[in-house]
Enzyme design. Sequence first.
Site, PDB file in Angstrom:
ATOM      1  N   ILE A  14       0.841  -1.205   0.000  1.00  0.00           N
ATOM      2  CA  ILE A  14       0.000   0.000   0.000  1.00  0.00           C
ATOM      3  C   ILE A  14       0.875   1.254   0.000  1.00  0.00           C
ATOM      4  O   ILE A  14       0.632   2.196  -0.755  1.00  0.00           O
ATOM      5  CB  ILE A  14      -0.977   0.005   1.198  1.00  0.00           C
ATOM      6  CG1 ILE A  14      -1.847  -1.267   1.172  1.00  0.00           C
ATOM      7  CG2 ILE A  14      -1.867   1.244   1.157  1.00  0.00           C
ATOM      8  CD1 ILE A  14      -2.877  -1.371   2.284  1.00  0.00           C
ATOM      9  N   LYS A  86       1.154  -7.629   9.349  1.00  0.00           N
ATOM     10  CA  LYS A  86      -0.245  -7.653   8.884  1.00  0.00           C
ATOM     11  C   LYS A  86      -0.832  -9.035   8.654  1.00  0.00           C
ATOM     12  O   LYS A  86      -1.912  -9.143   8.052  1.00  0.00           O
ATOM     13  CB  LYS A  86      -0.354  -6.834   7.599  1.00  0.00           C
ATOM     14  CG  LYS A  86       0.541  -7.376   6.486  1.00  0.00           C
ATOM     15  CD  LYS A  86       0.283  -6.707   5.157  1.00  0.00           C
ATOM     16  CE  LYS A  86       1.094  -7.368   4.072  1.00  0.00           C
ATOM     17  NZ  LYS A  86       0.916  -6.782   2.757  1.00  0.00           N
ATOM     18  N   SER A 125      -8.268  -0.654   9.456  1.00  0.00           N
ATOM     19  CA  SER A 125      -8.815  -1.769   8.677  1.00  0.00           C
ATOM     20  C   SER A 125     -10.271  -2.000   9.024  1.00  0.00           C
ATOM     21  O   SER A 125     -10.704  -1.763  10.166  1.00  0.00           O
ATOM     22  CB  SER A 125      -8.013  -3.034   9.009  1.00  0.00           C
ATOM     23  OG  SER A 125      -8.668  -4.183   8.527  1.00  0.00           O
ATOM     24  N   TYR A 150      -3.694  -8.994  15.597  1.00  0.00           N
ATOM     25  CA  TYR A 150      -3.564  -8.026  14.494  1.00  0.00           C
ATOM     26  C   TYR A 150      -4.719  -7.025  14.535  1.00  0.00           C
ATOM     27  O   TYR A 150      -4.523  -5.809  14.525  1.00  0.00           O
ATOM     28  CB  TYR A 150      -3.545  -8.770  13.147  1.00  0.00           C
ATOM     29  CG  TYR A 150      -3.875  -7.895  11.969  1.00  0.00           C
ATOM     30  CD1 TYR A 150      -2.921  -7.047  11.413  1.00  0.00           C
ATOM     31  CD2 TYR A 150      -5.161  -7.884  11.416  1.00  0.00           C
ATOM     32  CE1 TYR A 150      -3.244  -6.222  10.349  1.00  0.00           C
ATOM     33  CE2 TYR A 150      -5.487  -7.073  10.358  1.00  0.00           C
ATOM     34  CZ  TYR A 150      -4.532  -6.238   9.824  1.00  0.00           C
ATOM     35  OH  TYR A 150      -4.852  -5.419   8.777  1.00  0.00           O
ATOM     36  N   LYS A 154      -5.004  -2.770  15.420  1.00  0.00           N
ATOM     37  CA  LYS A 154      -5.666  -1.718  14.627  1.00  0.00           C
ATOM     38  C   LYS A 154      -6.588  -0.897  15.522  1.00  0.00           C
ATOM     39  O   LYS A 154      -6.608   0.341  15.460  1.00  0.00           O
ATOM     40  CB  LYS A 154      -6.449  -2.339  13.463  1.00  0.00           C
ATOM     41  CG  LYS A 154      -5.579  -2.955  12.368  1.00  0.00           C
ATOM     42  CD  LYS A 154      -4.729  -1.915  11.658  1.00  0.00           C
ATOM     43  CE  LYS A 154      -3.817  -2.504  10.610  1.00  0.00           C
ATOM     44  NZ  LYS A 154      -2.743  -1.576  10.182  1.00  0.00           N
ATOM     45  N   TYR A 177      -9.530   0.470   5.712  1.00  0.00           N
ATOM     46  CA  TYR A 177      -9.512  -0.171   4.395  1.00  0.00           C
ATOM     47  C   TYR A 177     -10.368  -1.420   4.408  1.00  0.00           C
ATOM     48  O   TYR A 177     -10.317  -2.201   5.353  1.00  0.00           O
ATOM     49  CB  TYR A 177      -8.101  -0.621   4.001  1.00  0.00           C
ATOM     50  CG  TYR A 177      -7.019   0.396   4.192  1.00  0.00           C
ATOM     51  CD1 TYR A 177      -7.249   1.748   3.986  1.00  0.00           C
ATOM     52  CD2 TYR A 177      -5.740  -0.010   4.583  1.00  0.00           C
ATOM     53  CE1 TYR A 177      -6.244   2.674   4.173  1.00  0.00           C
ATOM     54  CE2 TYR A 177      -4.728   0.909   4.764  1.00  0.00           C
ATOM     55  CZ  TYR A 177      -4.983   2.252   4.562  1.00  0.00           C
ATOM     56  OH  TYR A 177      -3.985   3.158   4.748  1.00  0.00           O
ATOM     57  N   ASN A 198      -1.676 -15.399   2.251  1.00  0.00           N
ATOM     58  CA  ASN A 198      -2.892 -15.577   3.049  1.00  0.00           C
ATOM     59  C   ASN A 198      -4.100 -15.003   2.336  1.00  0.00           C
ATOM     60  O   ASN A 198      -5.208 -15.480   2.492  1.00  0.00           O
ATOM     61  CB  ASN A 198      -2.762 -14.845   4.398  1.00  0.00           C
ATOM     62  CG  ASN A 198      -1.652 -15.425   5.242  1.00  0.00           C
ATOM     63  OD1 ASN A 198      -1.611 -16.627   5.461  1.00  0.00           O
ATOM     64  ND2 ASN A 198      -0.746 -14.576   5.690  1.00  0.00           N
ATOM     65  N   ARG A 231     -17.141  -9.695   0.225  1.00  0.00           N
ATOM     66  CA  ARG A 231     -16.153  -8.687   0.616  1.00  0.00           C
ATOM     67  C   ARG A 231     -16.281  -7.465  -0.275  1.00  0.00           C
ATOM     68  O   ARG A 231     -16.898  -7.510  -1.344  1.00  0.00           O
ATOM     69  CB  ARG A 231     -14.726  -9.243   0.431  1.00  0.00           C
ATOM     70  CG  ARG A 231     -14.328 -10.322   1.412  1.00  0.00           C
ATOM     71  CD  ARG A 231     -14.155  -9.777   2.819  1.00  0.00           C
ATOM     72  NE  ARG A 231     -13.705 -10.807   3.750  1.00  0.00           N
ATOM     73  CZ  ARG A 231     -14.497 -11.688   4.346  1.00  0.00           C
ATOM     74  NH1 ARG A 231     -15.800 -11.669   4.098  1.00  0.00           N
ATOM     75  NH2 ARG A 231     -14.024 -12.577   5.182  1.00  0.00           N
ATOM     76  N   ASP A 298     -12.917 -16.162   9.735  1.00  0.00           N
ATOM     77  CA  ASP A 298     -13.423 -15.344   8.626  1.00  0.00           C
ATOM     78  C   ASP A 298     -14.799 -14.777   8.955  1.00  0.00           C
ATOM     79  O   ASP A 298     -15.637 -15.476   9.522  1.00  0.00           O
ATOM     80  CB  ASP A 298     -13.548 -16.186   7.349  1.00  0.00           C
ATOM     81  CG  ASP A 298     -12.257 -16.215   6.560  1.00  0.00           C
ATOM     82  OD1 ASP A 298     -11.388 -15.348   6.792  1.00  0.00           O
ATOM     83  OD2 ASP A 298     -12.119 -17.106   5.694  1.00  0.00           O
TER      84      ASP A 298
HETATM   85  C1  UD1 Z   1      -7.875 -10.044   5.996  1.00  0.00           C
HETATM   86  C2  UD1 Z   1      -7.989  -9.428   7.361  1.00  0.00           C
HETATM   87  C3  UD1 Z   1      -8.028  -7.925   7.199  1.00  0.00           C
HETATM   88  C4  UD1 Z   1      -6.816  -7.452   6.437  1.00  0.00           C
HETATM   89  C5  UD1 Z   1      -6.832  -8.134   5.079  1.00  0.00           C
HETATM   90  C6  UD1 Z   1      -5.641  -7.721   4.237  1.00  0.00           C
HETATM   91  C7  UD1 Z   1      -9.386 -10.105   9.263  1.00  0.00           C
HETATM   92  C8  UD1 Z   1     -10.635 -10.777   9.696  1.00  0.00           C
HETATM   93  N1  UD1 Z   1      -9.182  -9.955   7.973  1.00  0.00           N
HETATM   94  O1  UD1 Z   1      -9.120  -9.806   5.335  1.00  0.00           O
HETATM   95  O2  UD1 Z   1      -8.053  -7.308   8.441  1.00  0.00           O
HETATM   96  O3  UD1 Z   1      -6.853  -6.063   6.305  1.00  0.00           O
HETATM   97  O4  UD1 Z   1      -6.800  -9.540   5.281  1.00  0.00           O
HETATM   98  O5  UD1 Z   1      -4.455  -8.266   4.713  1.00  0.00           O
HETATM   99  O6  UD1 Z   1      -8.624  -9.713  10.086  1.00  0.00           O
HETATM  100  N2  UD1 Z   1     -10.127 -16.823   0.731  1.00  0.00           N
HETATM  101  C9  UD1 Z   1     -10.221 -18.055   0.090  1.00  0.00           C
HETATM  102  N3  UD1 Z   1      -9.069 -18.687  -0.252  1.00  0.00           N
HETATM  103  C10 UD1 Z   1      -7.833 -18.167  -0.003  1.00  0.00           C
HETATM  104  C11 UD1 Z   1      -7.746 -16.918   0.647  1.00  0.00           C
HETATM  105  C12 UD1 Z   1      -8.914 -16.279   0.993  1.00  0.00           C
HETATM  106  O7  UD1 Z   1     -11.324 -18.556  -0.141  1.00  0.00           O
HETATM  107  O8  UD1 Z   1      -6.831 -18.818  -0.325  1.00  0.00           O
HETATM  108  C13 UD1 Z   1     -11.361 -16.113   1.085  1.00  0.00           C
HETATM  109  C14 UD1 Z   1     -11.491 -15.876   2.578  1.00  0.00           C
HETATM  110  O9  UD1 Z   1     -12.127 -16.962   3.181  1.00  0.00           O
HETATM  111  C15 UD1 Z   1     -12.331 -14.590   2.595  1.00  0.00           C
HETATM  112  C16 UD1 Z   1     -11.935 -13.862   1.311  1.00  0.00           C
HETATM  113  O10 UD1 Z   1     -11.337 -14.850   0.474  1.00  0.00           O
HETATM  114  O11 UD1 Z   1     -13.678 -14.919   2.544  1.00  0.00           O
HETATM  115  C17 UD1 Z   1     -10.944 -12.741   1.521  1.00  0.00           C
HETATM  116  O12 UD1 Z   1      -9.854 -13.244   2.285  1.00  0.00           O
HETATM  117  P1  UD1 Z   1      -8.499 -12.400   2.493  1.00  0.00           P
HETATM  118  O13 UD1 Z   1      -7.989 -11.931   1.175  1.00  0.00           O
HETATM  119  O14 UD1 Z   1      -7.587 -13.209   3.333  1.00  0.00           O
HETATM  120  O15 UD1 Z   1      -8.973 -11.103   3.271  1.00  0.00           O
HETATM  121  P2  UD1 Z   1      -9.870 -10.986   4.603  1.00  0.00           P
HETATM  122  O16 UD1 Z   1      -9.804 -12.202   5.424  1.00  0.00           O
HETATM  123  O17 UD1 Z   1     -11.198 -10.461   4.196  1.00  0.00           O
END
Ligand code: UD1
Length: 340
Positions: A14, A86, A125, A150, A154, A177, A198, A231, A298
């Site tokens: 970012i 993060k 966040s 984490y 925030k 964000y 992740n 999301r 999640d």
């Molecule tokens: C997470 C953090 C958020 C942080 C953001 C960016 C939490 C709860 N969430 O958001 O604070 O700002 O990361 O670093 O603290 N998914 C899959 N497969 C994957 C990866 C993700 O299905 O391999 C799905 C997840 O289940 C979720 C969505 O995609 O439903 C988004 O996941 P992700 O990109 O990790 O972001 P968040 O968990 O929303």
Amino acid sequence: MKKTVLVSGGAGFIGSHVTVELCQAGYDVVIADNMSNCDETNYKGVCAILSRQLPFEKVDFCDAAAANALFDKYHIDAVIHFAAFKAVGESVAEPLMYYKNNLDSFLNVLEAARSHGTHVLFSSSATVYGEPDNPPVTEQSPRQEATSPYGNTKQMCEDFLRDCVKAYGMHGIALRYFNPIGAHPSALIGELPRGVPNNLVPYITQTAIGKRECLSIFGNDYPTPDGTCLRDFIDIVDLAQAHVCAVTRMIDGKMEEPYEIFNVGTGRPVSVMELVNAFEKVNKIKLNYRIAPRRPGDVMAIWADPALAEKKLGWKAKRSVEETLASAWAWEKRLAEAGK
Ligand code: UD1
């Protein structure tokens, strides 16, 4: 006279995009980073996009004297603080590491900002909202108890800023964000996850390029339209531009309250499945994916009400999900060409 913004964590995902947008809007930027979670790729990319070398300081903001020395060296009008760990899962395993790093560094930034009369922008966040009862969330929606260290950092940093503003007559903005994705249209800067990603979009692009075998979609049995999580995926350049608006608001003395909070999202819920389908369609790629169990921690559905940012900052997300997913793919291909 040109105003100067210090960007802590400016070599990261970012921070690098924000640096480009600030410079293109006429600000001078000093980048500071301890390079603990990135290499020089984004810094070099920023300089290439802007066709000039930007001041770079290798500083760990947990070192109070070093942080303060930066504020002595440059006349800094505003600081944007990104320098933090993060990874949600890692924070659960290593809470002390997260609390020490993320809290100490921000306290040092606040201390230096206080003594130098600098405005402060904190990168918060949507995680502070937890699982909202009734999305979309506005800035007035209640914060929920954090589910990870984490997320807790925030919330705590938001409170540090609020309290310092109140006590010391400072000015501060927290931007919350939603899910930043994509890369700069030049494909010269982008997200560089270390190890196994992740987050969803880096996992998608790494699967598409063949670095990962198969994307796991975490749960398709949620009570959402297609069973996958919802999301608010926000383009990284749109997100970066919100920072320019917020910094300008602070520096120009346009704040209505000395501490303000804004959601930075599109207001558009997109499901994980929709995102995967859009990636395949816009980039003409067949992704290898499977449905996997839900990922613990999640939230099911969260998206922003971004009306306040539009009204007060004059900012609105412009880019489509398709455009953003094309930029993410261009970046991944560029990394592959560079052997990364
Ligand atoms: C997470 C953090 C958020 C942080 C953001 C960016 C939490 C709860 N969430 O958001 O604070 O700002 O990361 O670093 O603290 N998914 C899959 N497969 C994957 C990866 C993700 O299905 O391999 C799905 C997840 O289940 C979720 C969505 O995609 O439903 C988004 O996941 P992700 O990109 O990790 O972001 P968040 O968990 O929303």
